[in-house]
Design an enzyme around this catalytic site. Structure first.
Site, PDB file in Angstrom:
ATOM      1  CG  ASN A 155      -0.355   0.073   2.504  1.00  0.00           C
ATOM      2  OD1 ASN A 155       0.758  -0.403   2.693  1.00  0.00           O
ATOM      3  ND2 ASN A 155      -1.035   0.679   3.452  1.00  0.00           N
ATOM      4  CE  LYS A 178       7.635 -10.896   1.062  1.00  0.00           C
ATOM      5  NZ  LYS A 178       6.875 -10.494  -0.121  1.00  0.00           N
ATOM      6  N   GLY A 231       2.261  -5.082   7.860  1.00  0.00           N
ATOM      7  CA  GLY A 231       1.262  -5.864   7.137  1.00  0.00           C
ATOM      8  C   GLY A 231       0.139  -6.262   8.068  1.00  0.00           C
ATOM      9  CB  SER A 232      -2.440  -8.862   7.716  1.00  0.00           C
ATOM     10  OG  SER A 232      -1.723 -10.083   7.747  1.00  0.00           O
ATOM     11  CG  ASN A 233      -3.294  -7.076  13.491  1.00  0.00           C
ATOM     12  OD1 ASN A 233      -3.450  -6.147  12.703  1.00  0.00           O
ATOM     13  ND2 ASN A 233      -3.024  -6.905  14.774  1.00  0.00           N
ATOM     14  CB  VAL A 235       1.218 -12.054   7.988  1.00  0.00           C
ATOM     15  CG1 VAL A 235       2.683 -12.328   7.663  1.00  0.00           C
ATOM     16  CG2 VAL A 235       0.320 -12.610   6.892  1.00  0.00           C
ATOM     17  N   GLY A 236       1.599 -10.989  10.962  1.00  0.00           N
ATOM     18  CA  GLY A 236       2.494 -10.432  11.970  1.00  0.00           C
ATOM     19  C   GLY A 236       2.576 -11.295  13.216  1.00  0.00           C
ATOM     20  CD  GLU A 253       4.430   0.095  13.528  1.00  0.00           C
ATOM     21  OE1 GLU A 253       3.198   0.298  13.630  1.00  0.00           O
ATOM     22  OE2 GLU A 253       5.235   0.375  14.435  1.00  0.00           O
ATOM     23  CB  CYS A 287      -2.031   0.650   8.648  1.00  0.00           C
ATOM     24  SG  CYS A 287      -0.619   1.709   8.648  1.00  0.00           S
ATOM     25  CD  GLU A 388      -6.263  -2.812   8.800  1.00  0.00           C
ATOM     26  OE1 GLU A 388      -5.675  -3.905   8.805  1.00  0.00           O
ATOM     27  OE2 GLU A 388      -5.678  -1.711   8.871  1.00  0.00           O
ATOM     28  CD  GLU A 467       8.115   0.811  10.911  1.00  0.00           C
ATOM     29  OE1 GLU A 467       6.915   0.766  10.615  1.00  0.00           O
ATOM     30  OE2 GLU A 467       9.024   0.376  10.171  1.00  0.00           O
TER      31      GLU A 467
HETATM   32  C1  UN1 Z   1       0.455   7.396   6.172  1.00  0.00           C
HETATM   33  O1  UN1 Z   1      -0.557   7.463   6.843  1.00  0.00           O
HETATM   34  O2  UN1 Z   1       0.729   8.271   5.337  1.00  0.00           O
HETATM   35  O3  UN1 Z   1       0.727   0.741   6.037  1.00  0.00           O
HETATM   36  C2  UN1 Z   1       1.419   6.294   6.309  1.00  0.00           C
HETATM   37  C3  UN1 Z   1       0.325   1.865   6.323  1.00  0.00           C
HETATM   38  C4  UN1 Z   1       1.132   2.673   7.300  1.00  0.00           C
HETATM   39  C5  UN1 Z   1       1.683   3.906   6.689  1.00  0.00           C
HETATM   40  C6  UN1 Z   1       0.754   5.033   6.753  1.00  0.00           C
HETATM   41  N1  UN1 Z   1       2.202   1.854   7.835  1.00  0.00           N
HETATM   42  O4  UN1 Z   1      -0.679   2.310   5.808  1.00  0.00           O
END
Ligand code: UN1
Length: 487
Positions: A155, A178, A231-233, A235-236, A253, A287, A388, A467
């Site tokens: 995304n 990756k 990524g997704s919860n 997989v995380g 994240e 996200c 989500e 991050e």
């Molecule tokens: C944003 O809001 O501009 O995967 C960044 C995502 C977030 C990044 C959002 N880790 O959407």
């Protein structure tokens, strides 16, 4: 079918290489799925193994390269990325679907991130402490971790790889990147500008391949000392268990269910503008996207009418067209998930105010286009209020008063970002205090992330680390405490 699609290769140990078994994957345009944007290797476990080996071999040299020198390479990469901004932005729109304006913004963000972390490479990397002994020089230094795997989503295929790669390299680690298989061209550009900027062979390895094969192989690899994942919860969580079992450092994240709270005193137009931007830009696939609107009662009717009217007026189409506000969803799977949530919302008794359909017609039939969707009369425990969706769907939930609004906003397992629209400074400050979210906005939309500040969520949205900004150093280094005494 476009036949002129360019064929790309992975980068392992300083060489551009196909997958070990020769497998390839086609990168399709989600606005026109008969357009193949590029053909990439589809790496498997053997390629993951080679990449980890290359990153391990390159580590001693890179970790001893003076940090300012590493910073210079990042700065040069920033210049090269900026010089090809239009090309990268166009590739981003064609492989991911977001509008060209958003893609340009994201690529510019990549440039800023590289610049920011080039600067970080001249900042202090430790602290000197007073010692109980007169002669002891007592200090704690930040040192690299080793080879690190970075697993990134589709995304934000420029920004997220960049905000992991740049600090990872600046602090002296080597990388196996990756990227998502759906959006490899943008990651390829990042690897390419870094190489052209002078990154030595094997310091950054690019492995495009199936997440389900390459991801677990990297996470299980003893040479990989840390994994940073967005990524997704689902997989995380699996990744965290696997990493914890072998003592690898990890950072996750993940999802969000981000609320915008609209208080009675808000300006309706402003509240609608911020909700639309937060919910519909990038087709809701952030996200940090706004997915719940919690409105106080008195403003409720005016707000919902204005929001539905605005949502239904948005121009949906191919992101390459200058008048498009919202592009397609990224894939057939994404479309299926989003349409599934529309059905779930209806079945649970929410009222569909606008959207909820796939778009039809010449402009739409070859892509994954759904209409901007607004539900109201949403109960706080309905699936569309709790899970989500990752699409252009927003759920309006009514609140009795401010306290009820905060309670509803916090009624989720996620805690990434949150926003409030109000003119009341006192209530805004209470919201900042009471909301359970890692990123809080007052009178701005829920999405957005500047490079110099920490980014990350509370509760189920992250593994607790942050991050970007100074916070990136915490994850990408480990601390060595040194008691230095004269002989
Ligand atoms: C944003 O809001 O501009 O995967 C960044 C995502 C977030 C990044 C959002 N880790 O959407």
């Amino acid at each position: 079918m476009t036949t002129s699609a360019r064929t790309y290769l992975n980068r392992i140990g300083g060489e551009w290489v196909p997958a070990a078994d020769g497998a390839t994957t086609s990168d399709l345009n989600p606005a026109r799925t008969d357009e193949v944007v590029a053909v990439f290797p589809s790496a498997g476990t053997q390629d993951a193994d080679r990449a980890a080996e290359a990153a391990a071999r390159a580590f001693p040299g890179w970790s001893r390269t003076p940090m300012p020198k590493r910073g210079e390479i990042l700065l040069k990469a920033a210049q090269l990325l900026e010089a090809r901004l239009d090309e990268v932005a166009e590739a981003l729109t064609r492989e991911e679907g977001k509008t060209l304006a958003e893609s340009k913004g994201e690529t510019a963000r990549g440039v800023s991130l590289l610049r920011y972390f080039a600067g970080e490479a001249t900042q202090p990397i430790g602290e000197v402490y007073p010692s109980a002994a007169t002669a002891t020089f007592l200090y704690a230094e930040r040192v690299p971790l080793g080879p690190v795997a970075l697993v990134t989503p589709w995304n934000f295929p420029v920004a997220i790889p960049t905000w992991k790669v740049a600090p990872c390299l600046a602090f002296g680690n080597t990388v196996v990147l990756k990227p998502a298989e759906l959006t490899p061209v943008t990651a390829w550009h990042l690897a390419d500008v870094l190489e052209k900027a002078g990154l030595p062979p094997g310091v950054l390895n690019l492995v495009v391949g199936r997440g389900s094969k390459v991801g677990p192989a990297l996470v299980a690899d003893e040479r990989i000392k840390a994994i940073s994942f967005t990524g997704s919860n689902e997989v995380g969580t699996r990744l965290a268990v696997q990493a914890a079992q072998r003592g690898a450092k990890f950072q996750l994240e993940m999802g969000g269910k981000n609320p915008v709270v609209v208080l009675d005193d808000a300006d309706v137009d402003k509240a609608v503008e911020l909700t639309i931007a937060g919910a519909m830009l990038s087709t809701g696939q952030k996200c940090t996207a706004t997915s719940r609107v919690i409105v106080e009662r008195q403003i409720g009717d005016r707000f919902r009418e204005a929001l539905a009217a605005k949502a239904s007026s948005l121009k949906v189409g191919d992101g390459m067209k200058p008048d498009t506000y919202m592009g397609p969803l990224v894939s057939a799977d994404a479309e299926k998930t989003v349409m599934g949530y529309v059905e779930a919302g209806k079945a649970e008794g929410a009222r569909l105010l606008t959207g909820g359909t796939k778009l039809r017609g010449d402009e739409y039939d070859r892509g994954y286009f759904v209409a901007p969707t607004v539900f109201d009369r949403v109960g706080p425990d309905m699936r569309i209020a709790q899970e989500e969706i990752f699409g252009p769907v927003v759920a309006i939930i009514e609140a009795k008063d401010f306290d009820d609004a905060v309670r509803l906003a916090n009624h989720t397992r996620f805690g990434l970002s949150a926003s409030i629209v109000t003119r009341d400074l006192g209530l805004a400050m209470r919201f900042v205090r009471e909301i359970e979210a890692g990123i809080v906005h007052v009178n701005s939309q829920t999405a957005g992330a500047e490079p110099q500040v920490p980014f990350g969520g509370f509760k189920g949205s992250s593994s607790g680390s942050r991050e970007q900004g100074k916070a990136a150093r915490d994850f990408f280094t480990q601390i060595k405490t040194v008691y230095l005494d004269p002989p």
